[in-house]
Design an enzyme around this catalytic site. Structure first.
Site, PDB file in Angstrom:
ATOM      1  CD  GLN A 145     -15.758  -1.567  -7.856  1.00  0.00           C
ATOM      2  OE1 GLN A 145     -15.608  -2.767  -7.563  1.00  0.00           O
ATOM      3  NE2 GLN A 145     -15.914  -1.171  -9.098  1.00  0.00           N
ATOM      4  CG  ASN A 146     -11.011   3.574  -8.522  1.00  0.00           C
ATOM      5  OD1 ASN A 146     -11.069   2.354  -8.695  1.00  0.00           O
ATOM      6  ND2 ASN A 146     -11.243   4.434  -9.492  1.00  0.00           N
ATOM      7  NE  ARG A 151      -3.026  -0.219  -4.976  1.00  0.00           N
ATOM      8  CZ  ARG A 151      -4.232  -0.635  -4.591  1.00  0.00           C
ATOM      9  NH1 ARG A 151      -4.337  -1.572  -3.659  1.00  0.00           N
ATOM     10  NH2 ARG A 151      -5.309  -0.112  -5.100  1.00  0.00           N
ATOM     11  CB  ALA A 171     -12.404   6.444 -18.638  1.00  0.00           C
ATOM     12  CG  ASP A 188      -7.560   6.896  -7.300  1.00  0.00           C
ATOM     13  OD1 ASP A 188      -7.563   5.948  -8.115  1.00  0.00           O
ATOM     14  OD2 ASP A 188      -8.440   7.784  -7.314  1.00  0.00           O
ATOM     15  CB  THR A 193     -15.851  -1.479 -12.464  1.00  0.00           C
ATOM     16  OG1 THR A 193     -15.721  -2.565 -11.537  1.00  0.00           O
ATOM     17  CG2 THR A 193     -17.292  -1.300 -12.885  1.00  0.00           C
ATOM     18  CB  SER A 194     -13.286  -6.220 -14.211  1.00  0.00           C
ATOM     19  OG  SER A 194     -13.181  -6.372 -12.792  1.00  0.00           O
ATOM     20  CG  HIS A 250     -13.715  -1.447  -2.387  1.00  0.00           C
ATOM     21  ND1 HIS A 250     -13.502  -1.904  -3.655  1.00  0.00           N
ATOM     22  CD2 HIS A 250     -14.873  -2.033  -1.978  1.00  0.00           C
ATOM     23  CE1 HIS A 250     -14.461  -2.749  -3.998  1.00  0.00           C
ATOM     24  NE2 HIS A 250     -15.320  -2.844  -3.007  1.00  0.00           N
ATOM     25  CE1 TYR A 268      -3.203  -3.154   1.011  1.00  0.00           C
ATOM     26  CE2 TYR A 268      -4.157  -1.491  -0.429  1.00  0.00           C
ATOM     27  CZ  TYR A 268      -4.176  -2.759   0.106  1.00  0.00           C
ATOM     28  OH  TYR A 268      -5.161  -3.641  -0.265  1.00  0.00           O
TER      29      TYR A 268
END
Ligand code: BV8
Length: 222
Positions: free
Chosen positions: A85-86, A55, A213, A88, A170-171, A103, A52
């Protein structure tokens, strides 16, 4: 009419933040179980902090892109709920003022002993002491697999009251986020997916906008 938007790692990809499941995705360097589960943290907190910290360093250097900025414009003219969900803060730095981080956030630290939260330093270490209770149990304020996502009440309400539900980048592999489109549709919303390719839940969307995007989100917003 309320517009509810869910974003995933794909909206930050063009800002230089790698996605999770692309060929060079983050998980490639680590097994999910080792870095994004409470068990993995208990087993090796130093490894998880290193993951983390790396990141966090990437995220603070990244800049918001045209997609983040387009969603900030959308909020100026519509009743928008933005769920991400990010972990950042590119939505915020792109001008969005109300963002639901289901998240968690790289910028937050959490004490696993007393639940106290504080702004995360750039580099977190397992032996850092909680500023409130003094326990050496500090962790990133991130929702790991097997943990309950944050703000679910508000998220269900925003999805149930949406006239339009859009999922961007998003997947559709991680639940409960991946189930939100189906829930919106069942509650009468128009559903639109903006992505480079099909996701695991493309069947839940009545409209699609295929492309990066930074192209398709401003086109949709403007
Ligand atoms: C929970 C941590 C109970 C932070 C993450 C069924 C129901 C409920 C739960 C489950 C279920 N089945 C399984 C579960 C358990 C589990 C789960 O879903 N497992 C999966 C692997 C099967 N879920 C959980 O444990 C969750 N908790 O369920 O609690 C509960 C349930 C309901 C209500 C209350 C309680 C907790 C999940 C959270 C886990 N933490 N991350 C971090 O390290 O970041 S998940 C991780 O994946 C990230 O947060 C990330 O955001 C998330 C999803 O990934 P995506 O954002 O979609 O990114 P990905 O790389 O996968 O895809 C990128 C997409 O972008 C692609 O589609 C690509 O095409 C696109 N793209 C790329 N470039 C671009 C682009 N699009 C546009 N433009 C581009 N340029």
């Amino acid at each position: 009419m309320r517009i509810t938007v869910l974003t995933g790692a794909g909206i930050s990809a063009e800002s230089g933040i790698r996605t999770f499941r692309a060929s060079d995705g983050l998980w490639e360097n680590h097994r999910i179980e080792d870095v994004a589960t409470p068990e993995g943290f208990r087993r090796d907190p130093a490894l998880v902090h290193r993951f983390y910290n790396q990141r966090r360093a990437t995220a603070v250097r990244a800049q918001p892109n045209a997609a983040h900025r387009a969603l900030a414009r959308l909020a100026r003219h519509h009743d928008l709920t933005l769920i991400t969900q990010n972990v950042d803060d590119l939505h915020e730095r792109g001008g969005s003022t109300e963002v639901i981080h289901m998240h968690g956030s790289l910028l937050g630290a959490l004490c696993a002993a007393c639940g106290c939260r504080w702004p995360a330093p750039l580099v977190m270490r397992a032996q850092d002491l909680c500023p409130s209770c003094g326990a050496p149990e500090t962790r990133p304020d991130i929702v790991w697999f097997g943990e309950i996502p944050y703000h679910m009440e508000a998220i269900w309400a925003a999805v149930e009251n949406a006239g339009i539900f859009a999922a961007i980048g998003t997947s559709g592999l991680v639940y409960p986020a991946a189930g939100l489109a189906q829930h919106a549709r069942r509650n009468g919303a128009e559903t639109i997916e903006l992505n480079l390719v099909d996701s695991a839940v493309s069947r839940d969307f009545t409209q699609r906008r295929i492309g990066p995007a930074t192209t398709v989100v401003p086109e949709w917003v403007d």
